[in-house]
Design a protein around this motif. Structure first.
Motif, PDB file in Angstrom:
ATOM      1  N   THR A  91       0.469   6.263  12.679  1.00  0.00           N
ATOM      2  CA  THR A  91       1.900   6.562  12.700  1.00  0.00           C
ATOM      3  C   THR A  91       2.067   8.075  12.596  1.00  0.00           C
ATOM      4  OG1 THR A  91       2.311   6.596  10.317  1.00  0.00           O
ATOM      5  CG2 THR A  91       2.270   4.417  11.388  1.00  0.00           C
ATOM      6  N   PRO A  92       3.260   8.582  12.843  1.00  0.00           N
ATOM      7  CA  PRO A  92       3.490  10.021  12.648  1.00  0.00           C
ATOM      8  C   PRO A  92       3.287  10.448  11.182  1.00  0.00           C
ATOM      9  CG  PRO A  92       5.264   9.047  13.937  1.00  0.00           C
ATOM     10  CD  PRO A  92       4.416   7.917  13.440  1.00  0.00           C
ATOM     11  N   LYS A 108       2.478 -12.732  13.745  1.00  0.00           N
ATOM     12  CA  LYS A 108       3.216 -11.971  12.733  1.00  0.00           C
ATOM     13  C   LYS A 108       2.438 -10.706  12.420  1.00  0.00           C
ATOM     14  CE  LYS A 108       5.133 -16.042  10.471  1.00  0.00           C
ATOM     15  NZ  LYS A 108       5.317 -16.731   9.199  1.00  0.00           N
ATOM     16  N   ALA A 109       3.162  -9.683  11.979  1.00  0.00           N
ATOM     17  CA  ALA A 109       2.523  -8.442  11.567  1.00  0.00           C
ATOM     18  C   ALA A 109       3.186  -7.950  10.294  1.00  0.00           C
ATOM     19  CB  ALA A 109       2.637  -7.386  12.658  1.00  0.00           C
ATOM     20  N   SER A 110       2.372  -7.417   9.382  1.00  0.00           N
ATOM     21  CA  SER A 110       2.900  -6.921   8.121  1.00  0.00           C
ATOM     22  C   SER A 110       2.115  -5.683   7.683  1.00  0.00           C
ATOM     23  CB  SER A 110       2.799  -8.012   7.054  1.00  0.00           C
ATOM     24  OG  SER A 110       3.276  -7.537   5.820  1.00  0.00           O
ATOM     25  N   PRO A 111       2.761  -4.511   7.678  1.00  0.00           N
ATOM     26  CA  PRO A 111       2.081  -3.313   7.203  1.00  0.00           C
ATOM     27  C   PRO A 111       1.721  -3.439   5.716  1.00  0.00           C
ATOM     28  CG  PRO A 111       4.036  -2.743   8.463  1.00  0.00           C
ATOM     29  CD  PRO A 111       4.089  -4.222   8.208  1.00  0.00           C
ATOM     30  N   GLU A 112       0.588  -2.864   5.351  1.00  0.00           N
ATOM     31  CA  GLU A 112       0.139  -2.891   3.958  1.00  0.00           C
ATOM     32  C   GLU A 112       1.037  -1.963   3.132  1.00  0.00           C
ATOM     33  OE1 GLU A 112      -2.459  -4.726   2.450  1.00  0.00           O
ATOM     34  OE2 GLU A 112      -2.294  -5.823   4.337  1.00  0.00           O
ATOM     35  N   TYR A 113       1.607  -2.516   2.078  1.00  0.00           N
ATOM     36  CA  TYR A 113       2.554  -1.775   1.247  1.00  0.00           C
ATOM     37  C   TYR A 113       1.977  -0.466   0.730  1.00  0.00           C
ATOM     38  CZ  TYR A 113       4.946  -0.275  -2.949  1.00  0.00           C
ATOM     39  OH  TYR A 113       5.544   0.500  -3.909  1.00  0.00           O
ATOM     40  N   GLU A 114       0.788  -0.498   0.148  1.00  0.00           N
ATOM     41  CA  GLU A 114       0.236   0.695  -0.496  1.00  0.00           C
ATOM     42  C   GLU A 114       0.008   1.814   0.517  1.00  0.00           C
ATOM     43  OE1 GLU A 114      -0.287   3.020  -3.561  1.00  0.00           O
ATOM     44  OE2 GLU A 114       0.236   0.904  -3.812  1.00  0.00           O
ATOM     45  N   ASP A 115      -0.433   1.487   1.726  1.00  0.00           N
ATOM     46  CA  ASP A 115      -0.602   2.505   2.764  1.00  0.00           C
ATOM     47  C   ASP A 115       0.745   3.129   3.128  1.00  0.00           C
ATOM     48  OD1 ASP A 115      -3.241   1.685   2.769  1.00  0.00           O
ATOM     49  OD2 ASP A 115      -3.241   0.981   4.850  1.00  0.00           O
ATOM     50  N   CYS A 116       1.772   2.295   3.282  1.00  0.00           N
ATOM     51  CA  CYS A 116       3.110   2.789   3.606  1.00  0.00           C
ATOM     52  C   CYS A 116       3.662   3.647   2.475  1.00  0.00           C
ATOM     53  CB  CYS A 116       4.059   1.627   3.904  1.00  0.00           C
ATOM     54  SG  CYS A 116       3.684   0.746   5.433  1.00  0.00           S
ATOM     55  N   ALA A 119       1.906   7.057   2.499  1.00  0.00           N
ATOM     56  CA  ALA A 119       2.348   7.849   3.648  1.00  0.00           C
ATOM     57  C   ALA A 119       3.771   8.367   3.433  1.00  0.00           C
ATOM     58  CB  ALA A 119       2.266   7.020   4.927  1.00  0.00           C
ATOM     59  N   ALA A 120       4.645   7.537   2.883  1.00  0.00           N
ATOM     60  CA  ALA A 120       6.034   7.951   2.627  1.00  0.00           C
ATOM     61  C   ALA A 120       6.085   9.084   1.615  1.00  0.00           C
ATOM     62  CB  ALA A 120       6.858   6.756   2.138  1.00  0.00           C
ATOM     63  N   LEU A 121       5.291   8.972   0.560  1.00  0.00           N
ATOM     64  CA  LEU A 121       5.263  10.031  -0.458  1.00  0.00           C
ATOM     65  C   LEU A 121       4.711  11.333   0.120  1.00  0.00           C
ATOM     66  CD1 LEU A 121       4.059   7.995  -3.563  1.00  0.00           C
ATOM     67  CD2 LEU A 121       6.340   8.956  -3.166  1.00  0.00           C
ATOM     68  N   ARG A 122       3.650  11.240   0.905  1.00  0.00           N
ATOM     69  CA  ARG A 122       3.055  12.450   1.516  1.00  0.00           C
ATOM     70  C   ARG A 122       4.036  13.129   2.468  1.00  0.00           C
ATOM     71  NH1 ARG A 122      -1.495   9.264   2.350  1.00  0.00           N
ATOM     72  NH2 ARG A 122      -0.890   9.016   4.532  1.00  0.00           N
ATOM     73  N   ALA A 123       4.723  12.320   3.270  1.00  0.00           N
ATOM     74  CA  ALA A 123       5.588  12.862   4.313  1.00  0.00           C
ATOM     75  C   ALA A 123       7.008  13.154   3.830  1.00  0.00           C
ATOM     76  CB  ALA A 123       5.641  11.902   5.502  1.00  0.00           C
ATOM     77  N   GLY A 124       7.365  12.657   2.660  1.00  0.00           N
ATOM     78  CA  GLY A 124       8.723  12.870   2.156  1.00  0.00           C
ATOM     79  C   GLY A 124       9.772  12.091   2.930  1.00  0.00           C
ATOM     80  N   VAL A 125       9.378  10.912   3.396  1.00  0.00           N
ATOM     81  CA  VAL A 125      10.323  10.054   4.113  1.00  0.00           C
ATOM     82  C   VAL A 125      10.446   8.734   3.360  1.00  0.00           C
ATOM     83  CG1 VAL A 125       9.823  11.112   6.357  1.00  0.00           C
ATOM     84  CG2 VAL A 125       8.535   9.090   5.633  1.00  0.00           C
ATOM     85  N   SER A 126      11.374   7.893   3.802  1.00  0.00           N
ATOM     86  CA  SER A 126      11.570   6.621   3.111  1.00  0.00           C
ATOM     87  C   SER A 126      10.428   5.650   3.420  1.00  0.00           C
ATOM     88  CB  SER A 126      12.897   5.987   3.512  1.00  0.00           C
ATOM     89  OG  SER A 126      12.823   5.495   4.845  1.00  0.00           O
ATOM     90  N   LEU A 127      10.202   4.749   2.520  1.00  0.00           N
ATOM     91  CA  LEU A 127       9.209   3.695   2.725  1.00  0.00           C
ATOM     92  C   LEU A 127       9.568   2.890   3.972  1.00  0.00           C
ATOM     93  CD1 LEU A 127       6.769   2.065   1.614  1.00  0.00           C
ATOM     94  CD2 LEU A 127       8.435   0.682   0.374  1.00  0.00           C
ATOM     95  N   GLN A 128      10.848   2.591   4.150  1.00  0.00           N
ATOM     96  CA  GLN A 128      11.307   1.820   5.299  1.00  0.00           C
ATOM     97  C   GLN A 128      10.980   2.530   6.614  1.00  0.00           C
ATOM     98  OE1 GLN A 128      12.459  -1.238   5.075  1.00  0.00           O
ATOM     99  NE2 GLN A 128      12.808  -1.469   7.242  1.00  0.00           N
ATOM    100  N   THR A 129      11.068   3.856   6.639  1.00  0.00           N
ATOM    101  CA  THR A 129      10.752   4.622   7.841  1.00  0.00           C
ATOM    102  C   THR A 129       9.293   4.435   8.236  1.00  0.00           C
ATOM    103  OG1 THR A 129      12.457   6.250   7.365  1.00  0.00           O
ATOM    104  CG2 THR A 129      10.691   6.949   8.833  1.00  0.00           C
ATOM    105  N   VAL A 130       8.403   4.529   7.262  1.00  0.00           N
ATOM    106  CA  VAL A 130       6.976   4.356   7.534  1.00  0.00           C
ATOM    107  C   VAL A 130       6.701   2.913   7.946  1.00  0.00           C
ATOM    108  CG1 VAL A 130       4.641   4.471   6.573  1.00  0.00           C
ATOM    109  CG2 VAL A 130       6.343   6.208   5.954  1.00  0.00           C
ATOM    110  N   TYR A 131       7.297   1.969   7.240  1.00  0.00           N
ATOM    111  CA  TYR A 131       7.102   0.549   7.523  1.00  0.00           C
ATOM    112  C   TYR A 131       7.500   0.232   8.969  1.00  0.00           C
ATOM    113  CZ  TYR A 131       7.169  -4.477   6.449  1.00  0.00           C
ATOM    114  OH  TYR A 131       6.915  -5.824   6.427  1.00  0.00           O
ATOM    115  N   GLN A 132       8.679   0.685   9.379  1.00  0.00           N
ATOM    116  CA  GLN A 132       9.155   0.429  10.745  1.00  0.00           C
ATOM    117  C   GLN A 132       8.265   1.102  11.787  1.00  0.00           C
ATOM    118  OE1 GLN A 132      11.448  -1.648  11.908  1.00  0.00           O
ATOM    119  NE2 GLN A 132      11.751  -2.364   9.823  1.00  0.00           N
ATOM    120  N   SER A 133       7.804   2.310  11.481  1.00  0.00           N
ATOM    121  CA  SER A 133       6.920   3.022  12.397  1.00  0.00           C
ATOM    122  C   SER A 133       5.618   2.246  12.599  1.00  0.00           C
ATOM    123  CB  SER A 133       6.624   4.419  11.849  1.00  0.00           C
ATOM    124  OG  SER A 133       5.742   5.107  12.699  1.00  0.00           O
TER     125      SER A 133
END
Length: 146
Positions: A91-92, A108-116, A119-133
């Motif tokens: 993802t970006p 079905k597909a489900s992103p792993e919570y801990e990875d998201c 990534a959200a904390l590192r990038a300063g974006v919302s968890l939902q943004t990473v999850y959707q990406s």
């Protein structure tokens, strides 16, 4: 498969949480607490543990040791599960593992919570943004992970 049930009306949240950790660490496939009302309208919880039959004895020992129950109900159950694979998608915001499951044409597909989360904390974006990406990239052939 074995399903173990116990109704509890005299345990604290801390005791139940510790029991859940112990059961999962010992091989329980799933542990649930379901709110219920018991005799004399006392609030309580139903403990439900799903396990392989081979783990039943050690999980019963944990239930009797770590909860206030004096008895349990045990039932045998059949189980159907989707075929699963873990893929890493890019993802970006960084790599994210995505669990993909298949069964008779259902996917079905489900992103792993801990990875998201990371990534959200590192990038300063919302968890939902990473999850959707990560979800939009599940159709891309990702790397298989273990």
């Amino acid at each position: 498969m074995t399903v173990i049930h116990a109704s509890l009306d005299d345990s604290t949240g801390e005791i139940l949480g510790f029991a859940m950790e112990q059961l999962l660490d010992a091989g329980a496939l799933d542990v649930s607490f379901i709110p219920l009302y018991m005799k004399k309208n006392r609030p309580g919880v139903k403990l439900e543990v799903i396990c392989n039959r081979s783990d039943e004895k050690k999980l019963l020992e944990i239930i009797f040791r770590e909860t206030t129950t004096l008895g349990v109900r045990i039932t045998e159950a059949r189980r159907a599960v989707m075929t699963r694979e873990l893929r890493k998608v890019h993802t970006p915001f960084g790599p994210v593992r995505v669990k993909r499951a298949h069964w008779q044409g259902v996917v079905k597909a489900s992103p792993e919570y801990e990875d998201c989360r990371q990534a959200a904390l590192r990038a300063g974006v919302s968890l939902q943004t990473v999850y959707q990406s990560a979800l939009t990239r599940t159709d891309i052939e990702g790397e298989m992970t273990e």
